[in-house]
Design an enzyme around this catalytic site. Structure first.
Site, PDB file in Angstrom:
ATOM      1  N   ARG A  69       0.701  -1.244  -0.223  1.00 40.59           N
ATOM      2  CA  ARG A  69      -0.005   0.082  -0.026  1.00 40.59           C
ATOM      3  C   ARG A  69       0.818   1.222   0.015  1.00 40.59           C
ATOM      4  NH1 ARG A  69      -2.455   1.105   4.495  1.00 40.59           N
ATOM      5  NH2 ARG A  69      -3.785   2.724   3.543  1.00 40.59           N
ATOM      6  N   LYS A 133       2.217  -7.699  12.370  1.00 44.07           N
ATOM      7  CA  LYS A 133       1.734  -7.650  10.855  1.00 44.07           C
ATOM      8  C   LYS A 133       2.146  -9.140  10.389  1.00 44.07           C
ATOM      9  CE  LYS A 133       1.116  -5.459   6.632  1.00 44.07           C
ATOM     10  NZ  LYS A 133       1.009  -4.052   5.819  1.00 44.07           N
ATOM     11  N   ARG A 266      -1.226   5.226  13.046  1.00 45.43           N
ATOM     12  CA  ARG A 266      -0.444   4.483  13.902  1.00 45.43           C
ATOM     13  C   ARG A 266      -1.106   4.878  15.382  1.00 45.43           C
ATOM     14  NH1 ARG A 266       3.267   8.467  16.247  1.00 45.43           N
ATOM     15  NH2 ARG A 266       3.730  10.337  14.835  1.00 45.43           N
TER      16      ARG A 266
HETATM   17  C1  BTN Z   1       0.482  -3.789   2.407  1.00 44.93           C
HETATM   18  O1  BTN Z   1      -0.003  -4.006   3.467  1.00 44.93           O
HETATM   19  O2  BTN Z   1       1.178  -2.729   2.182  1.00 44.93           O
HETATM   20  C2  BTN Z   1      -0.131  -4.563   1.129  1.00 44.93           C
HETATM   21  C3  BTN Z   1       0.644  -5.503   0.976  1.00 44.93           C
HETATM   22  C4  BTN Z   1       0.097  -6.512  -0.346  1.00 44.93           C
HETATM   23  C5  BTN Z   1       0.980  -7.606  -0.925  1.00 44.93           C
HETATM   24  C6  BTN Z   1       0.381  -8.535  -1.907  1.00 44.93           C
HETATM   25  S1  BTN Z   1       1.544  -9.813  -2.228  1.00 44.93           S
HETATM   26  C7  BTN Z   1       0.473 -10.284  -3.533  1.00 44.93           C
HETATM   27  C8  BTN Z   1      -0.047  -8.974  -4.248  1.00 44.93           C
HETATM   28  N1  BTN Z   1       1.232  -8.792  -5.150  1.00 44.93           N
HETATM   29  C9  BTN Z   1       1.668  -7.653  -4.879  1.00 44.93           C
HETATM   30  O3  BTN Z   1       2.593  -7.035  -5.540  1.00 44.93           O
HETATM   31  N2  BTN Z   1       1.174  -6.963  -3.814  1.00 44.93           N
HETATM   32  C10 BTN Z   1       0.187  -7.776  -3.067  1.00 44.93           C
END
Ligand code: BTN
Length: 269
Positions: A69, A133, A266
């Site tokens: 994100r 997390k 946060r």
């Molecule tokens: C976050 O918490 O920032 C979101 C992370 C999301 C990761 C997943 S892994 C599968 C899919 N492919 C990516 O490039 N990102 C999501």
């Protein structure tokens, strides 16, 4: 070790296997594919579909350019679960505001079913175990004249023992459970749970899932600090989410509703 035989290295994780995953599915009829290493499963799935391939779900053993994100990287070595799912929805794209929360709910339920550990949710879509997390979700939205579509990406830290830490408290399933997790089983549980939850969301909206969210909400009644682009910092008490999935924060100036998008959040004491 007996008979003077040498200690054997611990066996590595069982490879992801499309056939094993399919054989465990009870609900989903989606077409799925497993690849060894891709840039990002979200990006690659979009490219496959743009090229006319009828793939609904893509899993990879590792990602070289995993996306998180807010433009962040998602570090994606072997030992994680990286899954992206394409789905169309009825109605316009603005109906999908809470889709990330729905993905988080499905991920938390699947992890809990496979690992037996309580999984919490930190708004908008971090999945946590014991305050750390363990998984995150990334939604890429697409609009069409006849309805919206989305690629829903979920990354789960399954077994990263011995690997370097990202920039926030994190954990993996191997550490929290002390056991190996069968990633094919976890993938199947996640795909089936997504199928069920996305159907509910498409038919009834997030309001039908608000109570489920509340039961996993790790921020409830915590003091939080929220900031986003062009936003002044907001400080107040988290009061759950509304029927659209917006975070409610009680501030001295009144109740504020925050959209997921670019907000950074946060807890504060
Ligand atoms: C976050 O918490 O920032 C979101 C992370 C999301 C990761 C997943 S892994 C599968 C899919 N492919 C990516 O490039 N990102 C999501």
């Amino acid at each position: 070790m007996t008979n003077g035989s040498r200690p054997q290295p611990a066996p590595g994780p069982i490879a992801l296997d499309a056939q094993r995953i399919r054989s465990r599915l009870k609900r989903s009829k989606a077409t799925l594919r497993v690849e060894r290493k891709v840039d990002s499963t979200n990006t690659r799935l979009a490219a496959l579909r743009a090229g006319g391939e009828a793939v609904d779900i893509l899993l990879a053993e590792a990602q070289s350019a995993g996306r998180g994100r807010r433009g962040r990287r998602w570090i994606s070595p072997p030992g994680g679960l990286y899954l992206s799912l394409y789905r169309r929805f009825s109605g316009p794209v603005r109906r999908l505001e809470a889709l990330g929360l729905v993905a988080g709910l499905a991920g938390a339920a699947a992890i809990e079913r496979c690992c037996g550990r309580r999984a919490g949710l930190k708004w908008p879509n971090d999945i946590q175990i014991d305050g750390r997390k363990v998984a995150g979700c990334l939604i890429d939205l697409g609009g069409r004249r006849d309805g919206a579509s989305a690629i829903i990406g979920i990354g789960i830290n399954v077994d990263f023992r011995g690997q370097t830490a990202p920039d926030q408290p994190w954990t993996d399933l191997a550490t929290t459970t002390g056991q190996a997790t069968d990633r094919n089983r976890l993938a199947a549980a996640l795909i089936d749970q997504l199928a069920e939850d996305l159907d509910t969301f498409d038919d009834q909206g997030f309001a039908a899932m608000q109570a489920r969210w509340a039961r996993r909400d790790v921020l409830s009644e915590c003091t939080v600090l929220a900031s986003g682009p062009g936003e002044t910092m907001i400080r107040g008490q988290a009061r759950g989410v509304d029927e659209s999935g917006r975070l409610l924060i009680q501030t001295p100036q009144g109740l504020r509703r925050l959209h997921g998008g670019e907000i950074s959040l946060r807890t504060d004491s």
